[in-house]
Design a protein around this motif. Structure first.
Motif, PDB file in Angstrom:
ATOM      1  N   THR A 170       0.842  -1.188   0.000  1.00 28.24           N
ATOM      2  CA  THR A 170       0.000   0.000   0.000  1.00 28.24           C
ATOM      3  C   THR A 170       0.877   1.237   0.000  1.00 28.24           C
ATOM      4  O   THR A 170       1.853   1.326   0.754  1.00 28.24           O
ATOM      5  CB  THR A 170      -0.926   0.014   1.226  1.00 28.24           C
ATOM      6  N   TRP A 171       0.508   2.188  -0.846  1.00 31.09           N
ATOM      7  CA  TRP A 171       1.226   3.456  -0.931  1.00 31.09           C
ATOM      8  C   TRP A 171       0.213   4.561  -1.189  1.00 31.09           C
ATOM      9  O   TRP A 171      -0.590   4.481  -2.118  1.00 31.09           O
ATOM     10  CB  TRP A 171       2.266   3.415  -2.044  1.00 31.09           C
ATOM     11  N   ARG A 172       0.219   5.572  -0.329  1.00 37.78           N
ATOM     12  CA  ARG A 172      -0.688   6.708  -0.434  1.00 37.78           C
ATOM     13  C   ARG A 172      -2.152   6.258  -0.563  1.00 37.78           C
ATOM     14  O   ARG A 172      -2.886   6.693  -1.462  1.00 37.78           O
ATOM     15  CB  ARG A 172      -0.291   7.607  -1.595  1.00 37.78           C
ATOM     16  N   ASP A 173      -2.537   5.358   0.312  1.00 37.47           N
ATOM     17  CA  ASP A 173      -3.916   4.885   0.443  1.00 37.47           C
ATOM     18  C   ASP A 173      -4.393   4.038  -0.737  1.00 37.47           C
ATOM     19  O   ASP A 173      -5.591   3.729  -0.832  1.00 37.47           O
ATOM     20  CB  ASP A 173      -4.891   6.063   0.630  1.00 37.47           C
ATOM     21  N   THR A 174      -3.497   3.648  -1.625  1.00 38.67           N
ATOM     22  CA  THR A 174      -3.844   2.738  -2.716  1.00 38.67           C
ATOM     23  C   THR A 174      -3.096   1.436  -2.520  1.00 38.67           C
ATOM     24  O   THR A 174      -1.886   1.437  -2.276  1.00 38.67           O
ATOM     25  CB  THR A 174      -3.486   3.342  -4.083  1.00 38.67           C
ATOM     26  N   THR A 175      -3.826   0.324  -2.603  1.00 41.01           N
ATOM     27  CA  THR A 175      -3.209  -0.990  -2.473  1.00 41.01           C
ATOM     28  C   THR A 175      -2.973  -1.574  -3.858  1.00 41.01           C
ATOM     29  O   THR A 175      -3.888  -1.651  -4.682  1.00 41.01           O
ATOM     30  CB  THR A 175      -4.091  -1.933  -1.651  1.00 41.01           C
ATOM     31  N   ASP A 201      -7.759   1.513  -6.808  1.00 40.52           N
ATOM     32  CA  ASP A 201      -8.195   2.879  -7.086  1.00 40.52           C
ATOM     33  C   ASP A 201      -9.058   2.972  -8.337  1.00 40.52           C
ATOM     34  O   ASP A 201      -9.373   4.062  -8.810  1.00 40.52           O
ATOM     35  CB  ASP A 201      -6.988   3.808  -7.232  1.00 40.52           C
TER      36      ASP A 201
END
Length: 272
Positions: A170-175, A201
């Motif tokens: 996960t990075w910046r609320d995106t998995t 996303d």
């Protein structure tokens, strides 16, 4: 009725085209690969000028710079180089193809090639081009330090080839989720990878293809000798990508090369 979206072929690479994603997927807060490299450079008396071939985001190059080395980082990915100059300053970063480059003659005391970068030389002419370029770039007695997958590991082993492997981060609320399938092209000695990325996303899945040359230990010794290198170490670990991983104070390896990683230290000793 729900329709499954077909992956969109991508001629780039999700991680190398987006360096922030690469560093999120492969966190290395202690810079283990750089520490392993520095340990070998010191053990074999390498001078200060280092070329990091396939430097990626510049994390290892910058650590070696802080350790007192004069470092040039080379890569073919402009996004990686831009990220490196901004986030990991210190080294001099240049665009260069490891399969054939000219960064001056007798310029460096050591060439470093980590994370299987050497295996992007898919053919014998490409491998010859890389080693000839290293020979030209190195000063007499210079070192080549490389870390990569071990082709011999796949002799009789199919665990990595039997079924898809799944991973996510996960990075910046995106998995991001990756389904990876490997196969071996035996005629070409290539480990071929198909990877499909999906993200939560709403973006379309992305399909990517890449490959690495599978070099066998004696084959690598032969290629190095043909270009004037004498092998000082060639072993399967411990190293920065082995399990268990290398730690400071560990011995630098023996003569066994049966694991899934291969570690090489070679010195430029004479004419090819």
């Amino acid at each position: 009725m729900t329709h499954t979206r077909e992956p969109v072929p991508d001629h780039g690479n999700l991680l190398t085209d987006h360096p922030e994603l690469y560093e999120a997927r492969f966190p290395d807060p202690v810079r283990l690969a750089a520490r392993w490299t520095e340990d070998l450079l010191r053990a074999h008396g390498a001078g200060p000028r280092v070329l990091d071939l396939g430097c990626g985001t510049g994390r290892d190059a910058a650590w070696l710079h802080r350790a007192g080395r004069t470092v040039t980082g080379a890569d073919t990915s402009e996004p990686m180089l831009t990220h490196a100059r901004t986030h990991h300053p210190g080294p001099h970063y240049v665009h260069a193809d490891l399969r054939g480059f000219d960064l001056g003659e007798n310029t460096f005391d050591a060439v470093v090639c980590l994370d299987s970068s050497l295996l992007y030389c898919h053919t014998n002419p490409e491998l010859d081009g890389m080693l000839a370029s290293c020979r030209r770039a190195l000063r007499p007695g210079g070192l080549l330090v490389a870390e990569m997958r071990n082709g011999a590991y796949f002799l009789g082993r199919t665990r990595l080839l039997d079924a898809p492997a799944w991973s996510r981060f996960t990075w910046r609320d995106t998995t991001y989720t990756a389904m990876t399938t490997l196969r071996v092209d035996r005629a070409a000695q290539l480990l071929c990878r198909r990877r499909v990325w999906t993200a939560d996303d709403g973006s379309a899945p992305v399909e990517q293809h890449s490959a690495w040359r599978l070099l066998f230990p004696q084959e690598l010794r032969y290629a190095l000798a043909a270009h004037g290198f004498g092998v000082l170490l060639l072993h399967d670990g411990p190293g920065p990508r082995t399990e268990p991983v290398w730690r400071e104070g560990m011995p630098s390896g023996g003569a066994v090369a049966d694991g899934d990683r291969l570690h090489v230290v070679a010195r430029l000793v004479g004419a090819g």
